[in-house]
Design an enzyme around this catalytic site. Structure first.
Site, mmCIF file in Angstrom:
data_model
loop_
_atom_site.group_PDB
_atom_site.id
_atom_site.type_symbol
_atom_site.label_atom_id
_atom_site.label_comp_id
_atom_site.label_asym_id
_atom_site.label_seq_id
_atom_site.Cartn_x
_atom_site.Cartn_y
_atom_site.Cartn_z
ATOM 1 N N GLY A 93 9.550 -5.292 26.636
ATOM 2 C CA GLY A 93 10.152 -4.369 27.596
ATOM 3 C C GLY A 93 9.535 -2.982 27.527
ATOM 4 O O GLY A 93 8.341 -2.814 27.263
ATOM 5 N N SER A 94 10.376 -1.970 27.730
ATOM 6 C CA SER A 94 9.866 -0.613 27.917
ATOM 7 C C SER A 94 9.195 -0.025 26.687
ATOM 8 O O SER A 94 8.468 0.973 26.793
ATOM 9 C CB SER A 94 10.996 0.301 28.377
ATOM 10 N N LEU A 95 9.426 -0.591 25.501
ATOM 11 C CA LEU A 95 8.686 -0.117 24.328
ATOM 12 C C LEU A 95 7.181 -0.266 24.529
ATOM 13 O O LEU A 95 6.388 0.489 23.969
ATOM 14 C CB LEU A 95 9.126 -0.899 23.085
#
Length: 480
Positions: A298-300
């Site tokens: 995801g956004s990591l």
């Protein structure tokens, strides 16, 4: 007088014939049984400590039912009585005896974890149960039944693969997962034993010689018990994992996977039905999600896209994008997580607000080849090297891998999905923790460390493991 002498001689000869011919085999067997027995004394396993000296696991005495095949004259009768007394299926007792030869004097463990009531029943009927004894063995105990289950692991009787290595006998306990398996050679210790003189009924007469068992070594881990407990409370009933690393050394301070399995089920005898329920549980409690669960990061993953773009010069901190909540690419529409969008954002604001639209466009600028290269530099797509079995690789996709896997070419839409850590990107929680640790420490990829040192029971250092650098992410200081 002569008649009396002849009569006496006939009686003596008859008695000798009776003793040597008719009863010879019985007395020979009794003579063989009036001999020395060797009874093993199990060594207590070593203790696993946290980094501050707090025990993560300990031992306590427990009762084990053992059988000596050679001393069981009427095996079927003894097993039947024992089955009734302890409510153990006769088949389970027979299966235990089949592990060793029928003329063996060595005790074979039939059931571990007897209750005091069961021990009392065996002692009460001891004279009617030849070849049956109760031994005291050390048994593992834990702070709670599910505490650090996947990290610590469990202990059970050695399996066939472990027996083939030649260091263990059937019925010996050995680590089967986690640190118990990794460090089994140190933790197991060396068993002792007694030489006991017994009478014709197999009853102990005296101890001839005793060798004390050597306890297993103590292991000082990198784990912080307090942090481990906090992580497990935070997870509660949720499914997932928590990994806490020290970015200065790669030390694993906590590693938990939820839901966990009950370690207490493995300390005694586990019924087959219990084991099947455990392995077939749809929640997969035996899966160590921290190293075996593979998820879209995801956004990591936006951190990697930003680092690649800044280092390659395809992005600058001042680049601004207007986010209206949607990005169109040909006939495809890619949404932002926030309806209506974030308005104008630069790189810093895009990271703070996790703006998908910004990174859709940033990923196309940076390009999939650079994204793939930097993702692998940050340790994704390969094992971290932690000394726990079963670690997964994760997946960093590329045009070549997609063509090989599904036979289709790479599209710009694939890059858009990858840019926010979705699509085909997969990573384990440990890989993501190590990636973020590298961000925190300026690019050093440490090999995750679980063990600081191993010490014998008398304090001698047997093994030590220092921190190991596993790679570096080559970014300029201004990018960091």
């Amino acid at each position: 007088m002569t008649v009396c002498a002849v009569s006496g001689l006939v009686v003596i000869l008859g008695q000798l014939w009776y003793l040597q011919v008719l009863e010879g085999q019985r007395f020979r067997d009794l003579s063989e049984k009036n001999r020395i027995r060797v009874r093993p004394a199990t060594a207590p396993r070593g203790i696993l400590f946290d980094r501050h000296g707090l025990p993560l696991v300990d031992n306590r005495p427990a009762f084990t039912l053992s059988l000596i095949p050679r001393e069981m004259e009427n095996r079927s009768a003894v097993l039947a009585r024992l089955s009734i007394l302890l409510r153990i299926p006769v088949g389970e007792l027979e299966e235990a005896l089949e592990r060793v030869p029928a003329d063996s004097y060595r005790p074979v463990r039939a059931r571990r974890g007897l209750t005091l009531e069961e021990v009392a029943k065996v002692e009460e009927w001891r004279l009617d149960l030849p070849g049956v004894l109760v031994e005291v063995e050390p048994q593992r105990i834990y702070p709670t039944n599910r505490f650090a289950a996947h990290l610590l692991g469990y202990v059970r009787e050695a399996n066939e693969d472990q027996l083939r290595q030649g260091r263990l006998r059937r019925g010996d306990l050995a680590g089967q997962s986690g640190l118990e398996r990794l460090l089994d050679e140190y933790l197991r210790g060396r068993d002792g034993g007694e030489q006991i003189e017994v009478d014709a009924l197999g009853r102990p007469v005296q101890v001839m010689r005793r060798r004390e068992p050597d306890p297993g070594a103590h292991v000082i881990t990198t784990v912080d018990r307090r942090i481990q407990e906090i992580a497990e409370r935070a997870m509660g009933s949720h499914a997932g994992a928590v990994v806490v690393l020290d970015p200065r050394s790669g030390d694993v301070l906590a590693l938990t996977s939820s839901p966990a399995f009950d370690l207490g089920q493995f300390t005694g005898t586990m019924e087959r039905e219990t084991w099947l329920r455990l392995v077939n549980d749809p929640r997969h409690p035996m899966l160590n999600r921290a190293i075996q669960g593979q998820y879209p990061p995801g956004s990591l993953f936006k951190i990697i896209v930003a680092a690649a773009g800044l280092q390659e010069g395809t992005l600058t901190p001042m680049d601004r994008v207007y986010c209206n909540g949607e990005f169109r690419l040909g006939n495809w529409s890619f949404k932002d997580w926030k309806p209506g969008g974030h308005g104008w954002v630069d790189l810093h604001q895009a990271i703070v607000q996790s703006c998908n639209v910004y990174f859709y466009q940033a990923g196309l600028k940076v390009g999939i080849d650079a994204i793939t290269r930097y993702a692998r530099a940050f340790g994704l797509g390969r094992p971290s090297g932690i000394n726990l079995p079963g670690e997964k690789f994760g997946l960093i996709p590329s045009p070549a891998s997609k063509r090989e896997r599904v036979g289709r070419p790479w599209h710009p839409g694939d890059t858009v999905n990858v840019s926010i850590g979705q699509g085909q990107v997969l990573a384990t929680p440990l890989q993501v923790a190590r990636m973020m640790a590298a961000v925190a420490n300026g690019g050093i990829l440490w090999r995750p460390r679980l063990v600081q040192r191993v010490e014998s029971s008398d304090g001698r250092l047997l093994y030590t493991e220092g921190a190991q650098v596993d790679g570096r992410v080559d970014l300029s200081p201004v990018v960091w």
